[in-house]
Design a protein around this motif. Structure first.
Motif, PDB file in Angstrom:
ATOM      1  N   ARG A  87     -63.610 -45.099  20.194  1.00 49.44           N
ATOM      2  CA  ARG A  87     -62.887 -44.088  20.971  1.00 49.44           C
ATOM      3  C   ARG A  87     -61.609 -43.649  20.256  1.00 49.44           C
ATOM      4  NH1 ARG A  87     -64.550 -44.005  26.363  1.00 49.44           N
ATOM      5  NH2 ARG A  87     -66.795 -44.409  26.347  1.00 49.44           N
ATOM      6  N   GLN A  88     -60.926 -44.603  19.655  1.00 49.28           N
ATOM      7  CA  GLN A  88     -59.699 -44.271  18.920  1.00 49.28           C
ATOM      8  C   GLN A  88     -60.005 -43.377  17.720  1.00 49.28           C
ATOM      9  OE1 GLN A  88     -57.449 -47.667  17.684  1.00 49.28           O
ATOM     10  NE2 GLN A  88     -55.789 -46.458  16.821  1.00 49.28           N
ATOM     11  N   ALA A  89     -61.103 -43.708  17.017  1.00 47.15           N
ATOM     12  CA  ALA A  89     -61.491 -42.872  15.874  1.00 47.15           C
ATOM     13  C   ALA A  89     -61.845 -41.463  16.327  1.00 47.15           C
ATOM     14  CB  ALA A  89     -62.677 -43.512  15.148  1.00 47.15           C
ATOM     15  N   GLU A  90     -62.532 -41.360  17.463  1.00 44.53           N
ATOM     16  CA  GLU A  90     -62.872 -40.038  18.001  1.00 44.53           C
ATOM     17  C   GLU A  90     -61.606 -39.264  18.368  1.00 44.53           C
ATOM     18  OE1 GLU A  90     -65.417 -40.834  21.257  1.00 44.53           O
ATOM     19  OE2 GLU A  90     -67.191 -41.253  20.033  1.00 44.53           O
ATOM     20  N   ALA A  91     -60.644 -39.979  18.992  1.00 44.33           N
ATOM     21  CA  ALA A  91     -59.388 -39.313  19.366  1.00 44.33           C
ATOM     22  C   ALA A  91     -58.627 -38.856  18.135  1.00 44.33           C
ATOM     23  CB  ALA A  91     -58.525 -40.260  20.196  1.00 44.33           C
ATOM     24  N   GLU A  92     -58.600 -39.711  17.096  1.00 45.76           N
ATOM     25  CA  GLU A  92     -57.913 -39.330  15.859  1.00 45.76           C
ATOM     26  C   GLU A  92     -58.591 -38.139  15.197  1.00 45.76           C
ATOM     27  OE1 GLU A  92     -57.933 -42.892  13.605  1.00 45.76           O
ATOM     28  OE2 GLU A  92     -56.241 -43.804  14.694  1.00 45.76           O
ATOM     29  N   MET A  93     -59.936 -38.132  15.209  1.00 42.99           N
ATOM     30  CA  MET A  93     -60.660 -37.008  14.631  1.00 42.99           C
ATOM     31  C   MET A  93     -60.386 -35.720  15.402  1.00 42.99           C
ATOM     32  SD  MET A  93     -62.564 -35.922  12.243  1.00 42.99           S
ATOM     33  CE  MET A  93     -63.144 -37.466  11.529  1.00 42.99           C
ATOM     34  N   ALA A  94     -60.343 -35.821  16.733  1.00 44.54           N
ATOM     35  CA  ALA A  94     -60.041 -34.646  17.548  1.00 44.54           C
ATOM     36  C   ALA A  94     -58.632 -34.148  17.273  1.00 44.54           C
ATOM     37  CB  ALA A  94     -60.209 -34.973  19.030  1.00 44.54           C
ATOM     38  N   ALA A  95     -57.684 -35.093  17.148  1.00 44.37           N
ATOM     39  CA  ALA A  95     -56.302 -34.708  16.843  1.00 44.37           C
ATOM     40  C   ALA A  95     -56.218 -34.032  15.479  1.00 44.37           C
ATOM     41  CB  ALA A  95     -55.401 -35.932  16.883  1.00 44.37           C
ATOM     42  N   LYS A  96     -56.991 -34.573  14.507  1.00 41.63           N
ATOM     43  CA  LYS A  96     -57.005 -33.966  13.168  1.00 41.63           C
ATOM     44  C   LYS A  96     -57.572 -32.549  13.220  1.00 41.63           C
ATOM     45  CE  LYS A  96     -58.759 -34.676   8.483  1.00 41.63           C
ATOM     46  NZ  LYS A  96     -59.583 -35.558   7.606  1.00 41.63           N
ATOM     47  N   ARG A  97     -58.678 -32.384  13.979  1.00 37.78           N
ATOM     48  CA  ARG A  97     -59.264 -31.039  14.100  1.00 37.78           C
ATOM     49  C   ARG A  97     -58.287 -30.076  14.770  1.00 37.78           C
ATOM     50  NH1 ARG A  97     -64.114 -33.966  15.365  1.00 37.78           N
ATOM     51  NH2 ARG A  97     -63.634 -33.747  17.594  1.00 37.78           N
ATOM     52  N   ASN A  98     -57.595 -30.559  15.795  1.00 41.37           N
ATOM     53  CA  ASN A  98     -56.615 -29.705  16.476  1.00 41.37           C
ATOM     54  C   ASN A  98     -55.486 -29.316  15.540  1.00 41.37           C
ATOM     55  OD1 ASN A  98     -58.039 -29.785  18.862  1.00 41.37           O
ATOM     56  ND2 ASN A  98     -56.888 -31.500  19.717  1.00 41.37           N
ATOM     57  N   ALA A  99     -55.009 -30.292  14.752  1.00 41.47           N
ATOM     58  CA  ALA A  99     -53.936 -30.006  13.796  1.00 41.47           C
ATOM     59  C   ALA A  99     -54.392 -28.989  12.753  1.00 41.47           C
ATOM     60  CB  ALA A  99     -53.475 -31.298  13.121  1.00 41.47           C
ATOM     61  N   GLU A 100     -55.627 -29.160  12.279  1.00 42.50           N
ATOM     62  CA  GLU A 100     -56.166 -28.209  11.298  1.00 42.50           C
ATOM     63  C   GLU A 100     -56.315 -26.822  11.906  1.00 42.50           C
ATOM     64  OE1 GLU A 100     -59.765 -30.073  10.114  1.00 42.50           O
ATOM     65  OE2 GLU A 100     -58.808 -31.394   8.627  1.00 42.50           O
ATOM     66  N   ALA A 101     -56.735 -26.784  13.172  1.00 43.51           N
ATOM     67  CA  ALA A 101     -56.883 -25.486  13.845  1.00 43.51           C
ATOM     68  C   ALA A 101     -55.527 -24.812  14.016  1.00 43.51           C
ATOM     69  CB  ALA A 101     -57.559 -25.670  15.199  1.00 43.51           C
ATOM     70  N   ARG A 102     -54.516 -25.606  14.386  1.00 44.53           N
ATOM     71  CA  ARG A 102     -53.171 -25.037  14.525  1.00 44.53           C
ATOM     72  C   ARG A 102     -52.633 -24.547  13.189  1.00 44.53           C
ATOM     73  NH1 ARG A 102     -52.568 -29.471  18.098  1.00 44.53           N
ATOM     74  NH2 ARG A 102     -51.574 -30.697  16.453  1.00 44.53           N
ATOM     75  N   ALA A 103     -52.880 -25.333  12.139  1.00 44.04           N
ATOM     76  CA  ALA A 103     -52.423 -24.926  10.806  1.00 44.04           C
ATOM     77  C   ALA A 103     -53.113 -23.638  10.368  1.00 44.04           C
ATOM     78  CB  ALA A 103     -52.687 -26.044   9.794  1.00 44.04           C
ATOM     79  N   GLU A 104     -54.408 -23.533  10.639  1.00 39.53           N
ATOM     80  CA  GLU A 104     -55.146 -22.325  10.280  1.00 39.53           C
ATOM     81  C   GLU A 104     -54.652 -21.122  11.074  1.00 39.53           C
ATOM     82  OE1 GLU A 104     -58.020 -19.893   8.402  1.00 39.53           O
ATOM     83  OE2 GLU A 104     -57.037 -21.790   7.912  1.00 39.53           O
ATOM     84  N   ALA A 105     -54.376 -21.343  12.359  1.00 37.77           N
ATOM     85  CA  ALA A 105     -53.850 -20.252  13.182  1.00 37.77           C
ATOM     86  C   ALA A 105     -52.481 -19.809  12.679  1.00 37.77           C
ATOM     87  CB  ALA A 105     -53.754 -20.703  14.642  1.00 37.77           C
ATOM     88  N   ALA A 106     -51.656 -20.789  12.289  1.00 40.55           N
ATOM     89  CA  ALA A 106     -50.335 -20.451  11.750  1.00 40.55           C
ATOM     90  C   ALA A 106     -50.466 -19.685  10.434  1.00 40.55           C
ATOM     91  CB  ALA A 106     -49.516 -21.719  11.543  1.00 40.55           C
TER      92      ALA A 106
END
Length: 267
Positions: A87-106
């Motif tokens: 579950r922690q790995a899934e949460a970290e992966m989701a956080a990474k995807r969100n960060a990448e999405a925010r960076a791409e949007a920026a």
């Protein structure tokens, strides 16, 4: 965070419940006569001596059961730890995807902003280019009071070599277009005057000024002030004498009204 187990998975009874079961089993054995009464210490001691093989087997069985219980608990703990880690790995992966999405949007937002800035800069440059290539009246809102080539004794050549623009004393006089000042100061019959070589190779002259505010060699833009109107030189009253020429020399004059109209000025 609550964790659930997949359907069909069952844990072994807890150690406490199993120990309770062990105790119940021991009590049953005692009441059935397998293990003698526990009330008499002497009898119990004798029973310990006479029933040693059976007791040893029961003790070993209980120890094996407890060992199995500990192994089951360890397996459950490891299973829970693995589930937590997953579950922690899934949460970290989701956080990474969100960060990448925010960076791409920026990044995209910055690219759009940069494109907008470049477009604005191009528009500004184009507007400035048009402004610098534009022409204007030498006196804002004025009109021609004496036409080109009007005859009379007032002009040494016998005719008017330019046009007169109506201008009250002290009115602002500007360059009609982009150019470089080639003469600034006293000009004899023209009084205080300014001659400008325009960027298209033609020349313009501004005469009878009360004062001059530019100097030779200075670049001027359309609409930039070069002096104020007056009545210096051969003049009968305040006005602006304006000439358009093909060279800096007197006698190369052309029709100033046609000159301005050909460059988009409403005269």
């Amino acid at each position: 965070m609550a964790f659930t187990r997949a359907a069909g998975k069952h844990r072994a009874p807890s150690r406490l419940s199993r120990k309770s079961a062990h105790a119940a089993g021991v009590a049953a054995l005692a009441t059935s006569g397998v293990i003698g009464t526990l009330a008499s210490p002497a009898f119990a001691a004798e029973a310990d001596r006479t029933a040693a093989p059976e007791d040893a087997g029961l003790t070993t069985a209980i120890a094996d059961y407890e060992l199995a219980d500990e192994v089951a608990d360890q397996a459950s703990a490891q299973e829970l730890a693995a589930e937590v880690a997953e579950r922690q790995a899934e949460a970290e992966m989701a956080a990474k995807r969100n960060a990448e999405a925010r960076a791409e949007a920026a990044r995209k937002a910055e690219a759009r902003a940069e494109a907008a800035r470049e477009a604005q800069e191009r528009a500004d440059r184009e507007a400035e280019r048009k402004r610098l290539n534009s022409f204007t009246l030498p006196v804002a809102g004025s009109y021609v009071s004496t036409a080109y080539q009007s005859g009379g004794a007032l002009w040494s050549s016998g005719s008017h070599s330019g046009v007169d623009f109506h201008a009250a004393y002290g009115s602002t006089v500007v360059s009609v277009g982009l150019g470089t000042v080639v003469e600034a100061g006293w000009g004899g019959a023209y009084g205080n005057n300014v001659v400008i070589r325009m960027n298209d190779g033609t020349y313009t002259q501004y005469g009878h000024l009360a004062s001059v505010s530019v100097s030779v060699g200075q670049s001027v833009a359309p609409g930039q002030q070069i002096g104020v109107s007056g009545s210096t030189g051969n003049s009968t009253g305040p006005h602006l004498h304006f000439e358009a020429r093909t060279s800096a020399e007197y006698g190369s004059d052309i029709d100033p009204v046609s000159y301005l109209r050909a460059r988009g000025v409403n005269v």
